[in-house]
Write a protein that holds these residues in place. Structure first.
Motif, PDB file in Angstrom:
ATOM      1  N   ARG A  15      -7.413  16.277   5.140  1.00 49.94           N
ATOM      2  CA  ARG A  15      -6.428  17.000   5.945  1.00 49.94           C
ATOM      3  C   ARG A  15      -6.398  16.468   7.368  1.00 49.94           C
ATOM      4  NH1 ARG A  15      -8.620  22.013   3.258  1.00 49.94           N
ATOM      5  NH2 ARG A  15      -7.127  22.493   1.586  1.00 49.94           N
ATOM      6  N   PRO A  20      -1.949  14.279   1.777  1.00 46.42           N
ATOM      7  CA  PRO A  20      -1.779  15.374   0.821  1.00 46.42           C
ATOM      8  C   PRO A  20      -2.982  15.568  -0.085  1.00 46.42           C
ATOM      9  CG  PRO A  20      -0.610  13.437   0.051  1.00 46.42           C
ATOM     10  CD  PRO A  20      -1.152  13.092   1.418  1.00 46.42           C
ATOM     11  N   GLY A  21      -3.952  14.678  -0.015  1.00 47.42           N
ATOM     12  CA  GLY A  21      -5.138  14.711  -0.862  1.00 47.42           C
ATOM     13  C   GLY A  21      -5.683  13.315  -1.004  1.00 47.42           C
ATOM     14  N   ARG A  74      -6.109  14.502  -5.997  1.00 47.67           N
ATOM     15  CA  ARG A  74      -4.873  14.875  -6.688  1.00 47.67           C
ATOM     16  C   ARG A  74      -4.535  13.954  -7.844  1.00 47.67           C
ATOM     17  NH1 ARG A  74       0.114  15.609  -2.954  1.00 47.67           N
ATOM     18  NH2 ARG A  74       0.946  16.008  -5.038  1.00 47.67           N
ATOM     19  N   TRP A 286      -5.265   7.187   0.073  1.00 50.33           N
ATOM     20  CA  TRP A 286      -4.095   7.749  -0.580  1.00 50.33           C
ATOM     21  C   TRP A 286      -2.973   6.740  -0.793  1.00 50.33           C
ATOM     22  CZ3 TRP A 286      -2.715  11.600  -3.574  1.00 50.33           C
ATOM     23  CH2 TRP A 286      -1.354  11.816  -3.799  1.00 50.33           C
TER      24      TRP A 286
END
Length: 296
Positions: A15, A20-21, A74, A286
């Motif tokens: 974060r 987003p993950g 995710r 990510w």
């Protein structure tokens, strides 16, 4: 970005980067009986492991999936690998069914040099496989064997990535190291390949392959953790090259979860301690794996 000290800190880590993950290209889920045998091999410090390796996350599938979700992973793979003929087709059926039943799991498959390998690899792609894994060390075969030449070509044409354990770590064999896989890339330069463990311990040679070939990348699996650094530390002089490759889309988060003898957070902490910048961490944790795996 501060390094997480334990798994509870991991969501704050990503974060803080505005992500987003996390997307992890090197996670293992296997049929339970096979995974138990893998864990027993690690427990015994078998010849291809060579050191004491207590599995940290010795949990049932559902508990490990839940933990990944708590961490904020995710997207993750379900990598398995065949070490003898006749295994890969059944492993692929299991892994693809697991992905269908498990949100966030990227459909994964494997292969082994055998007469029907091209057929079942094509079938796995048709069934939705979006990443393959091959383990040259455990499988005990050369990537240049004739049976695999049509498979490398098939994967190159399809643009489906393959995570390849090509490096010598933790214990080298006749078929590991940069030379055998470099020969594959020379023949199939459009192959989308991810070299596991940054190619340890031959980091610089595998960095060179990623620099040379447009579709070759490396995953961070176990690199920069205290456990791995005691055996095969990454050369400090090569960090600028690692930074450039990461910002160029060619370094991807990998963890080896659950087959690690330390908390998942150690992987992220090791990356943060490199001090290569938040943009690099965002790319590695990510952006790069999400692009490779085709995530929205």
């Amino acid at each position: 970005m501060s390094a997480p000290t334990d798994d509870a800190d991991v969501p704050a880590f990503w974060r803080g980067l505005g992500l987003p993950g996390l997307a992890d290209v090197h996670v293992h889920f296997m049929p339970p009986r096979l995974l138990r045998r893998v864990w027993e091999y690690f427990d015994a410090a078998g010849p291809l492991v060579g050191v004491r390796w207590p599995i940290r996350y010795r949990w049932p599938d559902e508990e490990r999936v839940a933990h990944l979700r708590r961490l904020g992973v995710r997207a993750f793979t379900a990598l398995s690998y065949a070490h003898r003929p006749g295994m890969a087709g059944d492993l692929n059926d299991w892994a693809l069914a697991f992905a269908r039943a498990t949100p966030g799991c990227v459909p994964s498959a494997t292969f082994y040099p055998e007469p029907d390998v091209a057929g079942y690899v094509a079938a796995a792609i048709d069934a939705g496989a979006r990443v393959f894994k091959v383990h040259l060390q455990v499988g005990g075969f050369s990537p240049t064997v004739p049976e695999l030449d049509p498979v490398w070509g098939l994967l190159a044409d399809a643009g489906v990535p393959v995570v390849v354990h090509a490096g010598h770590a933790p214990v080298g064999t006749a078929h590991t190291g940069p030379e055998p896989f470099a020969a594959v890339l020379a023949r199939h330069p459009r192959l989308t390949a991810v070299v596991a463990h940054l190619g340890a311990p031959d980091y610089e040679e595998f960095l060179a392959l990623a620099e040379k070939y447009e579709r070759v990348a490396l995953d961070t699996t176990m690199a920069f953790t205290p456990f791995f650094d005691q055996f095969t530390p990454f050369p400090a002089a090569a960090l600028p090259r690692l930074r450039e490759l990461g910002l160029g889309g060619k370094v991807l988060l990998g963890s080896d979860f659950p087959n690690i003898p330390y908390p998942y957070a150690d992987q992220l902490a090791g990356l943060a301690r490199l001090d290569l910048g938040d943009s690099w961490l965002r790319a590695v944790c990510w952006e790069n794996p999400a692009r490779l795996l085709g995530l929205d």
